[in-house]
Design a protein around this motif. Sequence first.
Motif, PDB file in Angstrom:
ATOM      1  N   THR A 251       0.745  -1.073   0.124  1.00  0.00           N
ATOM      2  CA  THR A 251       0.022  -0.040   0.125  1.00  0.00           C
ATOM      3  C   THR A 251       0.909   1.409   0.060  1.00  0.00           C
ATOM      4  N   ASP A 253       0.313   5.964   0.382  1.00  0.00           N
ATOM      5  CA  ASP A 253      -0.373   7.216   0.710  1.00  0.00           C
ATOM      6  C   ASP A 253      -0.015   7.952  -0.745  1.00  0.00           C
ATOM      7  N   GLY A 262      -5.231   4.014  -0.610  1.00  0.00           N
ATOM      8  CA  GLY A 262      -6.403   3.273  -0.311  1.00  0.00           C
ATOM      9  C   GLY A 262      -6.383   1.962  -0.883  1.00  0.00           C
TER      10      GLY A 262
END
Length: 430
Positions: A251, A253, A262
């Motif tokens: 993941t 940001d 997300g």
Amino acid sequence: MDLKSRNTALSLAITMAFSAPAVHSAGFQLTEHSAAGLGRANAGEAAIADGSSVMAHNAAAITRFDSYELSLGAAYVDAEVKATGNTTDASFNNQLTNNDVVDDVVIPSFYLAGPINESWSWGLAVFTDFGLSTKYPADYLAGPIGGETTLETINFNPNIAYRINDQWSVGAGASVVYGKAKVVRTLGILADASNLENGTNFARSDIARSLGGDGWGYGFNLGALWEINENHRFGLSYRSKVDVEFDGDYTSDVPSAIIMPGETRSGDLTLNLPSIAEFSGFHQLSNSFALHYSVMMVGWDVFEELKATVDGQEVLQKDENFDNSFKYAIGATYNLTSAFTLRAGVAYDETPNVNDPSISLPDTDRINYSVGATYAFTPNSRLDLGFTFVNGEENTFTEPLEPDSLPGVDIPLRTKGDAYVYGIQYNHTF
């Protein structure tokens, strides 16, 4: 500021590969296999065979056991690793200072070995050869090369040994290695640069990339023991390299061509763990005093490069260029009484990371100073205690912040690492 696929892959590969202890042994090796070994700086480990933990070093030596040997142990590592900037600007240096880089860890172990008949013996060892836990502040200036990194490995190692005659034994085993890793890298100074150039609103603590995953690898070990007589013997062993195939969830940001904030993507990487060759000698010079020594070579030259993929796409080829390293150890054992045994040792441990140092692996040459003792409660049960002080050298170097997006931007750094290692182990013969 371009923080796209190559940067994603860069951190994915670096963090998985450098998830390693910087202070226990050189590179990201662990040698806390037993409390008795800890108390003698692991000198003579492939030949002494004073407990079933010898399987971590030489499977052939379990032929010395006339009955079953059970060992349960743990080592506690109190690490003191510091990193700071290495410039004339005190403010800049302070932003790169972390006085608690490596987390304290507990390293457990389990061993069981015994005879099948007069010629054959078998055993099971569960221990670890490699691992790490490091952490930098979330808003650390050099977040892209700092962050949080952990690696845990467990070696499930069944062994079998054959006594050829009174002097010679051979042994072999299989290594089934499970690895688990977690890594978080923050934007750090790249957030400042992106906000200035592109008008973004990133914080230094925003996640540049985060990966958690696990995987398996497989290898083998071989050993030989030459018992000249009851007082003098030599051991030689080899543990093969293991390639651990990691799969995990990725993941970030930071929006990129691979991932959006997300979202979760799959990432994978092969981590090449090195081979280990060891030669040891043991000499009982009197009824009370024994001298022992070891030379260990770790085949870090297999760690030449890293290749990482995200969603099946090869996104990185990064040279690492580790060198083979050696560890030299000498120790002594003194039988104070029939119940008390004292031991001590010293070792010099070379770092393999001489070409491309990193704060994710603040590794240097180090000297280990060790003391230990054993108390036998009964003829069948005893307790081992060991202590090692690891004195690491100071290291100064520069590290590229982001070779792909910021070529030529190097961070001057200084690191220093020591550790206090405490071991305890219960042994039972039955």
